[in-house]
Design an enzyme around this catalytic site. Structure first.
Site, mmCIF file in Angstrom:
data_model
loop_
_atom_site.group_PDB
_atom_site.id
_atom_site.type_symbol
_atom_site.label_atom_id
_atom_site.label_comp_id
_atom_site.label_asym_id
_atom_site.label_seq_id
_atom_site.Cartn_x
_atom_site.Cartn_y
_atom_site.Cartn_z
ATOM 1 N N ALA A 41 -8.271 -0.926 3.502
ATOM 2 C CA ALA A 41 -8.111 -1.784 2.331
ATOM 3 C C ALA A 41 -9.094 -1.345 1.253
ATOM 4 O O ALA A 41 -10.242 -0.982 1.546
ATOM 5 C CB ALA A 41 -8.364 -3.243 2.716
ATOM 6 N N GLY A 98 0.779 -1.230 0.000
ATOM 7 C CA GLY A 98 0.000 0.000 0.000
ATOM 8 C C GLY A 98 0.807 1.273 0.000
ATOM 9 O O GLY A 98 0.262 2.360 0.260
ATOM 10 N N ALA A 125 11.065 1.899 -3.949
ATOM 11 C CA ALA A 125 10.628 0.646 -4.572
ATOM 12 C C ALA A 125 10.806 -0.467 -3.555
ATOM 13 O O ALA A 125 11.928 -0.750 -3.126
ATOM 14 C CB ALA A 125 11.446 0.358 -5.824
ATOM 15 N N LYS A 148 9.281 9.287 -8.283
ATOM 16 C CA LYS A 148 9.461 7.833 -8.289
ATOM 17 C C LYS A 148 10.819 7.555 -8.926
ATOM 18 O O LYS A 148 10.979 7.635 -10.143
ATOM 19 C CB LYS A 148 8.345 7.163 -9.101
ATOM 20 C CG LYS A 148 8.406 5.632 -9.087
ATOM 21 C CD LYS A 148 7.996 5.066 -7.748
ATOM 22 C CE LYS A 148 7.991 3.535 -7.779
ATOM 23 N NZ LYS A 148 7.571 2.951 -6.487
#
Length: 229
Positions: free
Chosen positions: A200, A14, A110, A35
């Site tokens: 979730a 998550g 990552a 990223k």
């Protein structure tokens, strides 16, 4: 807090959704999501940064430094693809450049903290150290999370890095006994506060609904209104 590094205790827990929630909660601020390395996607496929922008909104700028096609650790994926790896100084330079035009820069790693970015053993922790940036740890809710969270926190402390806190990346609607107890035990394991609990399925919400709810999942330190702890 100009730069925040977001790491996980592992993969598929998550981290991207938590990054999106922090970005969404930063209303009225210019947010960038960096990223450093996206693995497991072909050119043109939407990656983690694109998912953050989709959920968090148009105020978010996204930057991806490198993409490797195989779903492996960045160092391995880069080597197998015959491409140059991403180095910590490149991550730090890109993040610092983004601070010129943004109030908050989120650097999403990552996998876990010590996943290798190159064959010299460089990791996200090295980039965080160059940036002198705090690190937010995303952890799963269930059995086994206390050990992996404690190890991640210990790795941060041993490198002189600040663990800002922990966020549960995906809390089931009907948590079991371990998941309920872990809400109290995670801050002890991390020696840092619990700064959020993301439900979730949050990533499957429509963007408008996601943005409206994001603040309720996060503590004030992350721009939300959920009481910490």
């Amino acid at each position: 807090m100009g730069i925040l590094v977001v790491t996980g205790t592992g993969t598929e827990i998550g981290k991207t959704i938590v990054t999106a929630a922090v970005a969404a909660a930063a209303t009225g601020r210019r947010v960038a999501v960096l990223k450093p390395a996206q693995t497991g996607l072909a050119p043109g496929e939407p990656g983690d940064a694109a998912e953050v922008a989709r959920l968090a909104g148009s105020h978010v700028t996204t930057v991806e430094l490198a993409r490797f096609p195989e779903p492996l650790a960045p160092a391995t994926a880069a080597r197998r693809a015959g491409l140059a790896p991403v180095r910590p100084h490149e991550i730090a330079e890109a993040a610092e450049k983004l601070t010129a035009d943004h109030d908050l820069v989120l650097v999403e790693g990552a996998g876990g903290l010590l996943v290798r970015f190159d064959d010299d053993g460089a990791t996200l922790a090295d980039a965080a150290r160059l940036l002198s940036a705090p690190v937010l740890v995303v952890a799963p809710a269930g059995l086994g999370t206390l050990n992996s969270t404690a190890l991640t926190s210990e790795a941060l402390r041993s490198r002189g890095l600040d663990c800002l806190g922990v966020v549960v990346g995906s809390m089931p609607a009907e948590p079991d006994l371990a998941e309920r107890c872990n809400l109290a035990d995670l801050p002890v394991a991390a020696a840092a506060p619990l700064l959020g609990v993301v439900p979730a399925g949050a990533g499957s919400l429509g963007p408008a609904d996601f943005r409206a709810r994001a603040g309720s999942w996060l503590a004030p330190q992350l721009g939300g209104n959920r009481p910490p702890g």
